[in-house]
Scaffold this motif. Structure first.
Motif, PDB file in Angstrom:
ATOM      1  N   PHE A 129       9.197   6.668  -3.416  1.00  0.00           N
ATOM      2  CA  PHE A 129       9.198   6.430  -2.052  1.00  0.00           C
ATOM      3  C   PHE A 129       7.640   6.050  -1.506  1.00  0.00           C
ATOM      4  CE2 PHE A 129       8.579   7.935   2.471  1.00  0.00           C
ATOM      5  CZ  PHE A 129       9.951   7.086   2.975  1.00  0.00           C
ATOM      6  N   ILE A 130       6.673   6.495  -1.897  1.00  0.00           N
ATOM      7  CA  ILE A 130       5.501   5.995  -1.688  1.00  0.00           C
ATOM      8  C   ILE A 130       5.309   4.394  -2.339  1.00  0.00           C
ATOM      9  CG2 ILE A 130       2.838   5.892  -1.955  1.00  0.00           C
ATOM     10  CD1 ILE A 130       3.166   9.088  -2.298  1.00  0.00           C
ATOM     11  N   GLY A 131       5.857   4.013  -3.189  1.00  0.00           N
ATOM     12  CA  GLY A 131       5.658   2.842  -3.603  1.00  0.00           C
ATOM     13  C   GLY A 131       6.440   1.945  -2.902  1.00  0.00           C
ATOM     14  N   GLN A 132       7.696   2.342  -2.392  1.00  0.00           N
ATOM     15  CA  GLN A 132       8.482   1.520  -1.462  1.00  0.00           C
ATOM     16  C   GLN A 132       7.896   1.298  -0.102  1.00  0.00           C
ATOM     17  OE1 GLN A 132      12.262   3.201  -0.740  1.00  0.00           O
ATOM     18  NE2 GLN A 132      12.790   3.673  -2.714  1.00  0.00           N
ATOM     19  N   CYS A 133       7.102   2.246   0.398  1.00  0.00           N
ATOM     20  CA  CYS A 133       6.228   2.006   1.497  1.00  0.00           C
ATOM     21  C   CYS A 133       4.953   1.251   1.163  1.00  0.00           C
ATOM     22  CB  CYS A 133       5.491   3.575   2.101  1.00  0.00           C
ATOM     23  SG  CYS A 133       6.828   4.635   2.296  1.00  0.00           S
ATOM     24  N   VAL A 134       4.332   1.248   0.201  1.00  0.00           N
ATOM     25  CA  VAL A 134       3.344   0.301  -0.030  1.00  0.00           C
ATOM     26  C   VAL A 134       3.701  -1.248  -0.293  1.00  0.00           C
ATOM     27  CG1 VAL A 134       1.530  -0.552  -1.970  1.00  0.00           C
ATOM     28  CG2 VAL A 134       1.932   1.774  -1.407  1.00  0.00           C
ATOM     29  N   LYS A 135       5.034  -1.375  -0.894  1.00  0.00           N
ATOM     30  CA  LYS A 135       5.617  -2.738  -0.649  1.00  0.00           C
ATOM     31  C   LYS A 135       6.137  -2.938   0.442  1.00  0.00           C
ATOM     32  CE  LYS A 135       9.903  -5.118  -2.823  1.00  0.00           C
ATOM     33  NZ  LYS A 135      10.954  -4.762  -3.218  1.00  0.00           N
ATOM     34  N   ALA A 136       6.516  -2.069   1.246  1.00  0.00           N
ATOM     35  CA  ALA A 136       6.761  -2.587   2.574  1.00  0.00           C
ATOM     36  C   ALA A 136       5.641  -3.074   3.375  1.00  0.00           C
ATOM     37  CB  ALA A 136       7.889  -1.586   3.323  1.00  0.00           C
ATOM     38  N   ILE A 137       4.696  -2.435   3.179  1.00  0.00           N
ATOM     39  CA  ILE A 137       3.290  -2.843   4.051  1.00  0.00           C
ATOM     40  C   ILE A 137       2.928  -4.301   3.862  1.00  0.00           C
ATOM     41  CG2 ILE A 137       1.041  -2.101   4.066  1.00  0.00           C
ATOM     42  CD1 ILE A 137       1.936   0.783   4.120  1.00  0.00           C
ATOM     43  N   PHE A 138       2.851  -4.552   2.267  1.00  0.00           N
ATOM     44  CA  PHE A 138       2.458  -5.845   1.891  1.00  0.00           C
ATOM     45  C   PHE A 138       3.638  -7.038   2.381  1.00  0.00           C
ATOM     46  CE2 PHE A 138       0.044  -3.636  -1.648  1.00  0.00           C
ATOM     47  CZ  PHE A 138      -1.079  -4.296  -1.361  1.00  0.00           C
TER      48      PHE A 138
END
Length: 370
Positions: A129-138
């Motif tokens: 989920f943290i990876g999804q959030c980082v991807k969404a931020i980029f």
């Protein structure tokens, strides 16, 4: 029109009862037949159901149970009644499942094992989920128009502005408690003046930000989990995916941004209010005037304590927001899951905040910010 069932009791010469049922023996027409059959005592020789017009599974079970309990025979059953009575008698003869007879120690090991597996599964899912959030931020950095600024501003209000009252009250009381307990203990050594050092360093470095994070986790983190969980139950999240909206970008990132920005501000506010509470008690109990208290705070509190609190605050805010949104996204099934995941969000957020606070304490000590 179908008639309600009737029960007629006849006593035979040998002292046994003969029961005769008439009418419609279905769940909608049984009325008080069940209670009448339960009140029968003594042997029943015969149960005549030849006058029963219609029967369902409930009626068949009542007849079979009465015949079984009183050693009676069933007569006059037509084909449908005979088939239903055979069916309920067959289910009654099934063996009862045996309860697990595992020793308590094995049951404990089983529970611990299941809990351990669940913790590791949750940890792996949280990392994803943290990876999804980082991807969404980029993605939002590359396409800033997709960021919902009005949602961020709305969460500024819910996370920060509406929390000022409870955070301020909690911090003021914590400042009084720190001052009172510190003064009591230091008075034994004639060092009451060091109470000011205790208040300044403890609130700016640790308790101001930590207690604010715990309060935000219980207030806003639980709200995030409940809001997103309810949207999962009502399939609003699936509808967003259908129309091409990324749920993480629309629901999670605005909450993370708002919490990350508001946590340092709430931390500063909480620390100042806690210092004010401690200063009030020092004024009343130790006769330290406010001007002297403020001057002493400036002398004994290094600026690094403020830096430590401000470094920890946004990290705590990100963890709280991600924990709440993560548990909300895990909701599935029914509304009861919303309550479970909301509780899990608060527990997980507070646990991670305390673990990170311990890590920061060791880290800043090692780099000389002590």
């Amino acid at each position: 029109m179908e008639e309600f069932a009737k029960l007629i009791e006849e006593t035979r010469p040998d002292g046994t009862l003969q029961l005769r049922l008439e009418g419609t023996l279905t769940i909608a027409h049984i009325a008080d037949i069940d209670s009448q059959l339960r009140q029968i005592s003594g042997p029943v020789s015969q149960i005549d159901i030849s006058a029963v017009e219609h029967i369902d599974t409930v009626g068949a079970w009542l007849i079979y149970r009465t015949a079984r309990n009183h050693d009676g025979t069933i007569t006059g059953a037509h084909s449908d009644a005979h088939r239903l009575i055979e069916a309920v008698s067959g289910s009654d003869s099934l063996p009862e499942p045996e309860a697990s007879q595992l020793p308590p120690f094995y049951r404990l090991l089983n529970d611990v094992g299941l809990a351990t597996v669940d913790i590791f599964r949750t940890f792996i899912e949280f990392i994803g989920f943290i990876g999804q959030c980082v991807k969404a931020i980029f993605n939002l950095i590359l396409h800033p128009r997709r960021l919902r600024f009005h949602s961020v501003v709305q969460h500024f209000d819910s996370v920060g502005v509406r929390a000022l009252g409870i955070v301020g009250l909690m911090s003021f009381l914590i400042g009084i408690v720190i001052a009172q307990q510190g003064a009591v203990q230091l008075r034994q050594f004639g060092a009451e003046v060091w109470t000011v050092n205790l208040i300044g360093r403890l609130t700016l470095r640790e308790l101001g930000v930590l207690m604010t994070a715990i309060m935000v986790a219980g207030r806003s983190g639980s709200a995030f989990a409940a809001q997103i969980g309810t949207m999962k139950i009502t399939e609003e999240v699936d509808a967003m995916r259908t129309i091409g909206v990324v749920p993480v970008e629309a629901l999670v990132i605005p909450r993370i941004i708002a919490t990350v920005i508001m946590m340092p501000l709430l931390g500063i506010y909480a620390s100042l209010v806690a210092i004010a509470g401690g200063g009030l008690l020092c004024w009343v109990s130790l006769d330290i005037p406010p001007a002297t208290f403020i001057e002493r705070i400036r002398e004994v509190t290094p600026i690094t304590d403020f830096y430590v609190g401000m470094v920890k605050a946004p990290v705590f805010g990100a963890i709280i927001a991600m924990a709440g949104c993560f548990q909300g996204m895990r909701v599935h099934g029914n509304s009861e899951e919303v309550g479970r995941k909301t509780t899990s969000a608060v527990v997980q957020a507070i646990f991670l905040v305390i673990v990170l606070d311990a890590f920061f304490a060791v880290f800043f000590t090692e780099i000389g910010w002590n």
